[in-house]
Design an enzyme around this catalytic site. Structure first.
Site, PDB file in Angstrom:
ATOM      1  CE  LYS A 291       1.537   2.259   4.125  1.00 37.10           C
ATOM      2  NZ  LYS A 291       2.096   0.972   3.747  1.00 37.10           N
TER       3      LYS A 291
ATOM      4  CB  THR B 111      -0.888   0.028   1.259  1.00 40.48           C
ATOM      5  OG1 THR B 111      -1.641  -1.174   1.305  1.00 40.48           O
ATOM      6  CG2 THR B 111      -1.820   1.231   1.240  1.00 40.48           C
TER       7      THR B 111
ATOM      8  CE  LYS C  16      -5.124  -0.837   1.563  1.00 40.62           C
ATOM      9  NZ  LYS C  16      -5.319  -2.047   2.255  1.00 40.62           N
TER      10      LYS C  16
HETATM   11  P1  NAD Z   1       5.800  -5.906   7.309  1.00 43.65           P
HETATM   12  O1  NAD Z   1       6.553  -4.773   7.916  1.00 43.65           O
HETATM   13  O2  NAD Z   1       5.462  -7.093   8.127  1.00 43.65           O
HETATM   14  O3  NAD Z   1       6.608  -6.439   6.012  1.00 43.65           O
HETATM   15  C1  NAD Z   1       7.365  -5.629   5.164  1.00 43.65           C
HETATM   16  C2  NAD Z   1       8.666  -6.373   4.880  1.00 43.65           C
HETATM   17  O4  NAD Z   1       9.429  -5.655   3.906  1.00 43.65           O
HETATM   18  C3  NAD Z   1       9.553  -6.515   6.126  1.00 43.65           C
HETATM   19  O5  NAD Z   1       9.796  -7.890   6.368  1.00 43.65           O
HETATM   20  C4  NAD Z   1      10.839  -5.759   5.750  1.00 43.65           C
HETATM   21  O6  NAD Z   1      12.000  -6.349   6.281  1.00 43.65           O
HETATM   22  C5  NAD Z   1      10.800  -5.866   4.240  1.00 43.65           C
HETATM   23  N1  NAD Z   1      11.603  -4.881   3.540  1.00 43.65           N
HETATM   24  C6  NAD Z   1      11.661  -3.542   3.727  1.00 43.65           C
HETATM   25  N2  NAD Z   1      12.518  -2.974   2.837  1.00 43.65           N
HETATM   26  C7  NAD Z   1      13.006  -3.988   2.072  1.00 43.65           C
HETATM   27  C8  NAD Z   1      13.909  -4.054   0.998  1.00 43.65           C
HETATM   28  N3  NAD Z   1      14.510  -2.959   0.520  1.00 43.65           N
HETATM   29  N4  NAD Z   1      14.178  -5.265   0.451  1.00 43.65           N
HETATM   30  C9  NAD Z   1      13.584  -6.375   0.932  1.00 43.65           C
HETATM   31  N5  NAD Z   1      12.719  -6.386   1.962  1.00 43.65           N
HETATM   32  C10 NAD Z   1      12.427  -5.199   2.519  1.00 43.65           C
HETATM   33  O7  NAD Z   1       4.490  -5.268   6.665  1.00 43.65           O
HETATM   34  P2  NAD Z   1       3.168  -6.044   6.162  1.00 43.65           P
HETATM   35  O8  NAD Z   1       2.162  -6.021   7.247  1.00 43.65           O
HETATM   36  O9  NAD Z   1       3.571  -7.322   5.513  1.00 43.65           O
HETATM   37  O10 NAD Z   1       2.660  -5.012   5.051  1.00 43.65           O
HETATM   38  C11 NAD Z   1       3.257  -4.926   3.765  1.00 43.65           C
HETATM   39  C12 NAD Z   1       2.447  -3.942   2.928  1.00 43.65           C
HETATM   40  O11 NAD Z   1       1.100  -4.411   2.845  1.00 43.65           O
HETATM   41  C13 NAD Z   1       2.385  -2.533   3.526  1.00 43.65           C
HETATM   42  O12 NAD Z   1       2.452  -1.620   2.473  1.00 43.65           O
HETATM   43  C14 NAD Z   1       1.035  -2.504   4.229  1.00 43.65           C
HETATM   44  O13 NAD Z   1       0.492  -1.216   4.329  1.00 43.65           O
HETATM   45  C15 NAD Z   1       0.214  -3.394   3.301  1.00 43.65           C
HETATM   46  N6  NAD Z   1      -0.960  -4.038   3.936  1.00 43.65           N
HETATM   47  C16 NAD Z   1      -0.832  -4.622   5.151  1.00 43.65           C
HETATM   48  C17 NAD Z   1      -1.955  -5.226   5.739  1.00 43.65           C
HETATM   49  C18 NAD Z   1      -1.851  -5.893   7.101  1.00 43.65           C
HETATM   50  O14 NAD Z   1      -2.918  -6.208   7.669  1.00 43.65           O
HETATM   51  N7  NAD Z   1      -0.650  -6.157   7.628  1.00 43.65           N
HETATM   52  C19 NAD Z   1      -3.183  -5.222   5.069  1.00 43.65           C
HETATM   53  C20 NAD Z   1      -3.266  -4.650   3.800  1.00 43.65           C
HETATM   54  C21 NAD Z   1      -2.134  -4.052   3.253  1.00 43.65           C
END
Ligand code: NAD
Length: 293
Positions: free
Chosen positions: A243, A93, A168
């Site tokens: 966010k 997102t 979204k």
């Molecule tokens: P998270 O923080 O658990 O996962 C993100 C991952 O990206 C982390 O493991 C981090 O180490 C990795 N990362 C960051 N920079 C990196 C790079 N340069 N190279 C490789 N890896 C890298 O977050 P999440 O909950 O999995 O969310 C991911 C996305 O999905 C976000 O944009 C969030 O807004 C969206 N989202 C999350 C949810 C939810 O319920 N968690 C729901 C809908 C959307």
């Protein structure tokens, strides 16, 4: 079977990649956090030492990263090294402007791309029932759709590049505002001596009816599965709602849209986060409205 690179194996990326493996795809992944990489490996994802290594031989690259700056930095790094014909899918997102830039970077290298953010949270990611909101050219979407299927309950092509992110944040702006509206109504009902159940019985079948009331009721009782019944354990964390509301405000300012309730909702969720409630479900905002925390 498609060779897929998955970059960003956090709370969402890990179960999404696992579902691609289960569907028979050859998935190689990378994450900056070793523990997330190991978790992915246990789910059958090939562990690699860098994003560049993950995309070796990949036909499709999926990113699931925290924010626009992470997506753009990964794209700038790997898009120039990707094979001709590679399809890039960004499911993070992120802000609409960064999403459009990501499409531009891919386009400059003659590659296919779609933005495909999701709703449904970790539960949906695990169950393979996420809703994908996709933006990009028809040809890119047609190639992406079968790849998204094992992770999806629903896939909607919303329009050109950035339209998925636009859908979204518009949806989540409705959600944030409607949860506050429902919370305020219950707080007023309490002050007026009206029971939660009575308000629910009336509003859930009247013009106040909405998802925040009927599926995600912010008081315990009327909807036994809502987070209010388990001390507001998420669900959808208030920090993520903040966010998305901030992304909506950024987009509204850039586009010249007037969204006073969206702005107010962003401020209330900022306050809720500031008092240390960001890891609670977003429906817990009712406690802020009561003057408790
Ligand atoms: P998270 O923080 O658990 O996962 C993100 C991952 O990206 C982390 O493991 C981090 O180490 C990795 N990362 C960051 N920079 C990196 C790079 N340069 N190279 C490789 N890896 C890298 O977050 P999440 O909950 O999995 O969310 C991911 C996305 O999905 C976000 O944009 C969030 O807004 C969206 N989202 C999350 C949810 C939810 O319920 N968690 C729901 C809908 C959307």
């Amino acid at each position: 079977m498609t060779k897929i690179a998955f970059i960003g194996l956090g709370n969402m990326g890990n179960p999404m990649a696992a579902n691609l493996v289960k569907a028979g795809h050859d998935v190689h992944g990378f994450d900056l956090l070793p523990e997330n990489l190991s978790r992915a490996e246990q789910n059958g994802v090939g562990k690699t030492a860098s994003a560049e290594a993950a995309i070796q031989g990949a036909e499709v690259v999926i990113t699931m990263l925290p924010a626009g700056k992470h997506v753009l930095s990964v794209y700038e790094d790997i898009v120039p090294k990707a094979a001709a014909g590679t399809l890039f899918i960004d499911s993070s997102t992120i802000d609409v402007e960064s999403a459009r830039k990501a499409h531009m970077i891919a386009g400059e290298h003659g590659l296919f791309s779609i933005d495909a953010p999701v709703s449904g949270g970790v539960v949906g990611a695990e169950a393979g029932t996420l809703t994908f909101m996709a933006g990009g050219k028809d040809e890119a979407f047609a190639r992406a759709e079968p790849i998204l299927k094992p992770m999806a309950g629903r896939i909607v092509h919303c329009g050109r590049g950035g339209a998925g992110q636009a859908a979204k944040i518009c949806n989540n702006m409705i959600l944030g505002i409607s949860m506050i509206a429902v919370g305020e109504a219950f707080v007023l009902a309490e002050k007026l001596g009206l029971s939660h159940q009575a308000l629910f019985d009336v509003a859930s079948t009247s013009s106040g009816q909405c998802w925040s009331l009927t599926t995600y009721c912010p008081v315990p009782g009327p909807v036994p599965t809502s987070p209010a019944n388990r001390d507001y354990q998420p669900g959808f964390a208030a920090s993520l709602m903040l966010k998305d509301l901030r992304l909506a405000q950024e987009a509204a300012q850039a586009a010249g849209a007037v969204t006073p309730l969206g702005a107010e909702a962003a401020q209330l969720y900022a306050l809720f986060n500031a008092i240390g409630q960001g890891m609670k479900d977003f429906s817990g905002i009712i406690n802020l409205l009561r003057g408790a925390d």
